[in-house]
Design an enzyme around this catalytic site. Structure first.
Site, PDB file in Angstrom:
ATOM      1  N   SER A  41      58.890  31.134  -6.408  1.00 23.22           N
ATOM      2  CA  SER A  41      57.949  31.005  -5.300  1.00 23.22           C
ATOM      3  C   SER A  41      58.366  31.900  -4.124  1.00 23.22           C
ATOM      4  O   SER A  41      58.583  33.090  -4.313  1.00 23.22           O
ATOM      5  CB  SER A  41      57.834  29.534  -4.912  1.00 23.22           C
ATOM      6  N   ASP A 158      53.547  28.284 -10.437  1.00 21.55           N
ATOM      7  CA  ASP A 158      54.741  28.152  -9.596  1.00 21.55           C
ATOM      8  C   ASP A 158      55.988  27.746 -10.381  1.00 21.55           C
ATOM      9  O   ASP A 158      56.017  26.728 -11.065  1.00 21.55           O
ATOM     10  CB  ASP A 158      54.446  27.100  -8.518  1.00 21.55           C
TER      11      ASP A 158
END
Length: 278
Positions: A41, A158
């Site tokens: 991320s 993610d």
């Protein structure tokens, strides 16, 4: 005597992840080389940027630029008809323009590997080949915010869902000393906000019920990270101290605060870092 080769595993955390820039600042000031980087991320974005050759000063300038809400809003290409709220094209263009991420992994100056999550198979995928910007977009595709990214035959989202601070990955790259940087909110909370109902951690365009979903995701990420650290213990964990109300989504206006927290944490850990390098 040959020094120990050092790797940083940078955790995801949205705006809180800007603290990683403060970590880089201290490493540069102290002339401590970084041999390997992993991340997910926001940690993946900044790991890739550093690997591409951006200095901490340049990263800080970019972070302070998007701290201006007007400039941040220009990146928000809202498209509610897609699987994610944001289409992501503007963010992608911004990463290429400001962070020079239109590269292949083998063009990076420092070996970098990012984590993403295969949404269909439910497993972690390590990205260290091919397009850097594609890997970055996949690693930070928070469900509901960005649409998953298709790379080869996988739909990736993610990396923080399963491996937010990929210590095992940076060791696999070759790091003899692995330093984890954890910017997530610590659970159980050190202090419950007095007016919990008034603490907003998501943009106001989201229904209020999504606050509970967000909180659940943060708790699960924290617990999964704890388990990952047991499986692959880092040599050192740096945890910048930031207020719990510095939201991963709404905290970009507090970029300077997050960066300063990372710098303070790295300076505090400096004696341990130098000892590990002996």
């Amino acid at each position: 005597m040959d020094r120990q080769r050092i790797g940083l595993a940078l955790g995801g955390g949205g705006a809180r992840g800007l603290a990683h820039i403060g970590i880089f600042k201290v490493f540069e000031q102290e002339q401590i080389p970084i041999d390997f980087l992993s991340g997910s991320s926001m940690g993946g974005i900044l790991a890739a940027a550093y690997g591409a050759g951006l200095s901490a000063e340049k990263m800080q300038a970019v972070a302070l630029e998007i701290a201006d809400p007007r400039k941040l809003m220009r990146l928000m290409d809202v498209n509610p008809l897609r699987h994610g709220l944001l289409e992501g094209k503007r963010v992608r263009s911004y990463l290429i323009e400001k962070m020079d991420l239109d590269l292949q992994f083998d063009q990076l100056r420092v070996p970098v590997a990012l984590t993403a999550t295969d949404c269909l198979r439910g497993e972690t995928v390590v990205l260290n080949k091919g397009s850097v910007v594609d890997a970055v977009m996949a690693s930070c595709a928070f469900p509901g915010i960005f649409q998953a990214v298709k790379i080869e035959n996988r739909w990736l989202a993610d990396g923080g869902m399963l491996n937010n601070i990929p210590v095992n990955v940076v060791r696999e790259l070759g790091a003899q000393v692995a330093i984890a940087v954890d910017v997530t909110t610590e659970f159980p909370w050190r202090k419950i906000p007095e007016e919990l109902e008034q603490v907003h951690r998501l943009p106001p365009i989201f229904p209020r019920m999504t606050e509970d979903i967000y909180q659940a995701a943060m708790i699960m990420t924290s617990e999964i990270t704890r388990i990952r650290f047991q499986e692959s213990p880092p040599d050192l964990i740096i945890s910048p101290q930031m207020p719990d109300d510095l939201s991963i989504f709404l905290g970009f206006s507090r970029a300077a605060e997050a960066i300063a927290a990372g710098e303070a944490a790295a300076l505090q850990a400096l004696p341990e870092i130098l000892k590990l390098l002996e």
